[in-house]
Design a protein around this motif. Structure first.
Motif, PDB file in Angstrom:
ATOM      1  N   UNK A   1       0.813  -1.224   0.000  1.00 30.57           N
ATOM      2  CA  UNK A   1       0.000   0.000   0.000  1.00 30.57           C
ATOM      3  C   UNK A   1       0.846   1.274   0.000  1.00 30.57           C
ATOM      4  N   UNK A   2       2.112   1.147   0.376  1.00 28.09           N
ATOM      5  CA  UNK A   2       2.982   2.319   0.295  1.00 28.09           C
ATOM      6  C   UNK A   2       3.393   2.616  -1.145  1.00 28.09           C
ATOM      7  N   UNK A   3       3.149   1.653  -2.046  1.00 30.24           N
ATOM      8  CA  UNK A   3       3.493   1.822  -3.459  1.00 30.24           C
ATOM      9  C   UNK A   3       2.258   1.928  -4.353  1.00 30.24           C
ATOM     10  N   UNK A   4       1.156   1.262  -3.951  1.00 30.63           N
ATOM     11  CA  UNK A   4      -0.068   1.286  -4.749  1.00 30.63           C
ATOM     12  C   UNK A   4      -1.255   1.648  -3.857  1.00 30.63           C
ATOM     13  N   UNK A   5      -1.984   2.691  -4.247  1.00 30.96           N
ATOM     14  CA  UNK A   5      -3.132   3.156  -3.488  1.00 30.96           C
ATOM     15  C   UNK A   5      -4.420   2.665  -4.151  1.00 30.96           C
ATOM     16  N   UNK A   6      -5.270   2.011  -3.364  1.00 25.79           N
ATOM     17  CA  UNK A   6      -6.531   1.484  -3.892  1.00 25.79           C
ATOM     18  C   UNK A   6      -7.527   2.620  -4.091  1.00 25.79           C
ATOM     19  N   UNK A   7      -7.979   2.776  -5.336  1.00 24.50           N
ATOM     20  CA  UNK A   7      -9.011   3.778  -5.637  1.00 24.50           C
ATOM     21  C   UNK A   7     -10.373   3.124  -5.444  1.00 24.50           C
ATOM     22  N   UNK A   8     -10.832   3.057  -4.209  1.00 23.37           N
ATOM     23  CA  UNK A   8     -12.036   2.301  -3.872  1.00 23.37           C
ATOM     24  C   UNK A   8     -13.266   2.765  -4.643  1.00 23.37           C
ATOM     25  N   UNK A   9     -13.337   4.050  -4.943  1.00 25.34           N
ATOM     26  CA  UNK A   9     -14.507   4.575  -5.654  1.00 25.34           C
ATOM     27  C   UNK A   9     -14.585   4.064  -7.090  1.00 25.34           C
ATOM     28  N   UNK A  10     -13.492   3.477  -7.578  1.00 25.71           N
ATOM     29  CA  UNK A  10     -13.460   2.996  -8.964  1.00 25.71           C
ATOM     30  C   UNK A  10     -13.729   1.492  -9.081  1.00 25.71           C
ATOM     31  N   UNK A  11     -14.059   0.828  -7.969  1.00 23.92           N
ATOM     32  CA  UNK A  11     -14.315  -0.612  -8.051  1.00 23.92           C
ATOM     33  C   UNK A  11     -15.538  -0.887  -8.925  1.00 23.92           C
TER      34      UNK A  11
END
Length: 211
Positions: free
Chosen positions: A96-106
């Motif tokens: 998660x320090x390298x890739x951020x989850x864009x939860x709104x785009x699921x």
């Protein structure tokens, strides 16, 4: 698993997404197709948190398919594609320090599976942020892995319940220099779903322009 085509079906004018799906179900059942459970395909989008060497960061799409429940698919924007086991989701949490989850785009696609002779048909409702964004239809011709040998047959079959909404030759077929579809790891199929999801993301929500 054989040659698979994934396409979007427009919502019928004057009907809702669910009503259009119900019409497709009825047409398949009238043909003699038998319902065989349900399916689900989902896609989560990740943004790279660091910009390496000043180059634009690519998106990473992590996808799951109920047809291959023990596998997870990671598709970088523009390639490459990776197939891993289910623990890949746990790995993404550690990254998660390298890739951020864009939860709104699921994006999620759920629906019913039908079997008709050598064809497997899946009609799904695509949702994003709990709102219906469109309708997907996946048609698989199970006995063949050479798109050029079975496309005309698939197209003729799809016309029986999609009418004029039959798709053109999928772009994923064109990118196969050896002419073979790759159903074993389902990456070709997931690429088609990703193409559809990205297209639906850019479209307005059905019914949002109704006054």
């Amino acid at each position: 698993m054989g040659v698979t085509c994934v396409c979007q079906v427009p919502v019928t004018e004057g009907k809702s997404v669910q009503q259009t799906v119900d019409v497709l179900h009825k047409k398949l059942e009238q043909l003699g197709a038998v319902k065989q459970g349900s399916f689900c395909v989902d896609c989560e989008t990740y943004h790279a948190t660091g910009n390496v060497t000043g180059q634009p960061t690519k998106l990473l799409y992590v996808m799951h398919n109920s047809e291959t429940p023990l596998s997870c698919h990671a598709l970088f924007e523009g390639g490459p594609c990776l197939t891993a086991d289910g623990n890949f989701d746990v790995l993404m949490l550690k990254l998660k320090s390298h890739f951020q989850n864009a939860k709104a785009h699921k994006v999620e696609c759920r629906g019913s599976r039908y079997r008709y002779c050598d064809f497997l048909i899946k009609v799904g409702t695509v949702t994003m942020s709990s709102s219906g964004r469109g309708i997907s239809v996946e048609v698989e011709y199970c006995p063949c892995v050479v798109p050029g040998d079975c496309w005309n047959l698939m197209k003729e079959f799809m016309q029986t319940f999609l009418g004029s909404n039959v798709p053109e030759w999928p772009t994923v077929f064109t990118s196969k220099p050896e002419g073979l579809y790759a159903p074993a790891d389902s990456v070709d199929t997931m690429n088609q779903y990703l193409e559809l999801f990205n297209k639906l993301r850019k479209q307005p929500v059905p019914g949002s322009n109704v006054r």
